[in-house]
Design a protein around this motif. Structure first.
Motif, short mmCIF file in Angstrom:
data_model
loop_
_atom_site.label_atom_id
_atom_site.label_comp_id
_atom_site.label_asym_id
_atom_site.label_seq_id
_atom_site.Cartn_x
_atom_site.Cartn_y
_atom_site.Cartn_z
N PHE A 241 0.83 -1.20 0.00
CA PHE A 241 0.00 0.00 0.00
C PHE A 241 0.87 1.25 0.00
N ALA A 242 1.95 1.24 0.80
CA ALA A 242 2.85 2.38 0.83
C ALA A 242 3.47 2.63 -0.55
N ARG A 243 3.73 1.58 -1.29
CA ARG A 243 4.33 1.72 -2.62
C ARG A 243 3.38 2.39 -3.61
N VAL A 244 2.11 2.00 -3.57
CA VAL A 244 1.17 2.51 -4.58
C VAL A 244 0.39 3.73 -4.10
N ARG A 245 0.56 4.10 -2.84
CA ARG A 245 -0.26 5.18 -2.28
C ARG A 245 -0.11 6.50 -3.03
N PRO A 246 1.11 6.89 -3.49
CA PRO A 246 1.19 8.15 -4.26
C PRO A 246 0.28 8.17 -5.48
N GLU A 247 0.16 7.04 -6.18
CA GLU A 247 -0.75 6.98 -7.32
C GLU A 247 -2.21 7.01 -6.88
N LEU A 248 -2.47 6.38 -5.73
CA LEU A 248 -3.84 6.38 -5.21
C LEU A 248 -4.26 7.78 -4.79
N GLU A 249 -3.30 8.59 -4.34
CA GLU A 249 -3.61 9.97 -3.99
C GLU A 249 -4.07 10.75 -5.23
N LYS A 250 -3.53 10.39 -6.39
CA LYS A 250 -3.98 11.03 -7.63
C LYS A 250 -5.43 10.64 -7.93
N ALA B 118 -11.72 15.33 0.55
CA ALA B 118 -11.33 13.96 0.18
C ALA B 118 -10.06 13.58 0.94
N ARG B 119 -9.88 12.28 1.10
CA ARG B 119 -8.66 11.81 1.76
C ARG B 119 -8.34 10.40 1.26
N THR B 120 -7.04 10.13 1.26
CA THR B 120 -6.55 8.78 0.99
C THR B 120 -6.21 8.16 2.34
N LYS B 121 -6.59 6.93 2.54
CA LYS B 121 -6.38 6.27 3.82
C LYS B 121 -4.90 6.31 4.20
N SER B 122 -4.62 6.61 5.47
CA SER B 122 -3.24 6.66 5.94
C SER B 122 -2.67 5.25 6.09
N LEU B 123 -1.34 5.17 6.13
CA LEU B 123 -0.69 3.86 6.30
C LEU B 123 -1.11 3.20 7.61
N GLU B 124 -1.14 3.98 8.70
CA GLU B 124 -1.50 3.42 10.00
C GLU B 124 -2.93 2.91 10.00
N LEU C 104 -5.88 -4.41 -0.31
CA LEU C 104 -5.76 -3.44 -1.39
C LEU C 104 -6.89 -3.56 -2.40
N ARG C 105 -7.46 -4.75 -2.51
CA ARG C 105 -8.51 -4.98 -3.49
C ARG C 105 -9.87 -5.20 -2.83
N ASP D 23 -12.81 1.81 1.19
CA ASP D 23 -12.65 3.16 1.73
C ASP D 23 -11.21 3.65 1.69
N LEU D 24 -10.39 3.08 0.81
CA LEU D 24 -9.02 3.60 0.67
C LEU D 24 -9.06 5.03 0.15
#
Length: 367
Positions: A23-32, A57-63, A90-91, A95-96
């Motif tokens: 999730f940490a790897r793909v999160r920057p793209e998910l923020e888009k 809007a928000r993208t779910k945090s790592l924690e 991830l799938r 609510d990510l």
């Protein structure tokens, strides 16, 4: 730290940790994707009436992701360790990406939801749940919120995220996310409650007093929103009275007079009976036959001056106050049109008219 992660069985931690790292790897793209959903929904409401106060809007945090991915449920076979509720978070998590549409009044929640669900070229609504229904049916309190689970359709930003995520996801532009629609008061309540109840640093510091107070404030919130809704409905009704081509043109039947009076002057409704016929006769005597004409007559400043001029010993009921306001507006013409052969009424009207004239002379500068 998270409640579920802290209690997670050691045998399941590597799987959850691996999902969190992915999730940490793909999160920057998910923020888009998050920004794309926020922008698209803002555009949906650009010309809406009434428009939301804001769209967040928000993208779910790592924690938060790790803690939700650590949720477990009992194994199907007795004696076996628990299993992860979301083995592929991830799938599986909807609510990510979350969008919040914040409106002013409860009825606007319904309108906003209907508008979003009509955007079938952009979204497909997979689920629609009203959170407050559960509270009502269980006899409890909590914040009201409409939760929509939406799926994007052929979205290019989503496709790019899916390419970064890789197999087994296919870049088809279809992605499920959550939209919450709530009022500004419910939003404030839920933010404070979430900050204290769900983000507490140490669960041992919790007290039943907190639960009790949150329930109490939710009850107060519902009462305040009810008052605001009633004020809005009354305002809409009053505005309609000034529409010459609509409500303002409605004829002044006794029932209509009662409705208008109780909307404009609910604090001056002391009638012992339900007969508004005499009020209709008084208005008709001056040719006042439309709603807009009664609304103009019951102008707040004129009523205030009538009260001061006559110094009523008792608060007058609608019939008497309407009689006085007509006398203030039309003067001796009101006496001639409505007194007839009733000498007692004529003397009373003349006396009140003299009081009004004296008040006018003494307050000429206030006119």
């Amino acid at each position: 730290m998270g409640r579920h992660w802290d209690r997670l069985d050691e045998s399941l931690r590597p799987q959850v940790q691996a999902s969190t790292e992915e999730f940490a790897r793909v999160r920057p793209e998910l923020e888009k994707v998050t920004r794309e959903m926020q922008s698209t929904i803002r555009e949906v409401f650009r010309d809406a009436e009434p428009a939301p106060l804001f769209v967040a809007a928000r993208t779910k945090s790592l924690e938060s992701f790790r803690d939700k991915a650590a949720r477990t449920m009992p194994a199907q076979e007795p004696g076996h360790p628990p299993v992860l509720e979301f083995p592929d978070p991830l799938r599986q998590l909807n609510d990510l990406v979350g969008v919040r549409v914040i409106v002013s009044l409860p009825h606007e929640i319904r309108e906003a939801a209907h508008l979003l669900k009509r955007q079938r070229r952009e979204f497909d609504c997979r689920s629609d749940r009203e959170k407050d229904i559960g509270y009502i049916e269980s006899g409890t309190y909590g914040y009201s919120s409409r939760h929509l689970i939406m799926r994007t359709i052929q979205n290019d930003v989503v496709k790019e995220y899916q390419r970064v995520l890789g197999e087994p996801a296919k870049p088809n532009g279809s992605y499920i996310f959550e939209v919450q629609i709530r009022t500004i008061l419910a939003h404030a309540w839920s933010e404070i409650e979430h900050g204290i109840r769900f983000k507490a640093a140490d669960p041992r510091a919790w007290s039943p007093y907190f639960d009790r107070q949150f329930i109490a404030t939710a009850a107060m919130l519902e009462s305040v929103e009810t008052v605001f809704s009633e004020l809005h409905e009354r305002y809409e009704a009053v505005t309609g009275y000034w529409d010459e081509d609509g409500e303002g043109d409605a004829p002044l039947t006794p029932n209509r007079i009662r409705e208008v009076w109780q909307t404009l002057l609910p604090h001056v409704d002391r009638k012992a009976d339900d007969d508004w016929g005499w009020a209709a006769e008084l208005l008709a005597a001056h040719g006042l036959r439309r709603t807009i004409e009664l609304a103009g007559l019951l102008e707040a400043d004129a009523i205030t001056k009538v009260r001061r001029a006559l110094e009523h010993r008792y608060s007058p009921g609608p019939d008497r106050l309407l009689d006085d306001v007509l006398l203030w507006r039309f003067g001796k013409r009101h006496i001639e049109l409505t007194a007839g052969d009733d000498n007692h009424r004529r003397e009373s009207l003349l006396r009140r008219h003299r009081q009004m004239e004296a008040y006018r002379q003494a307050h000429e500068d206030d006119a």
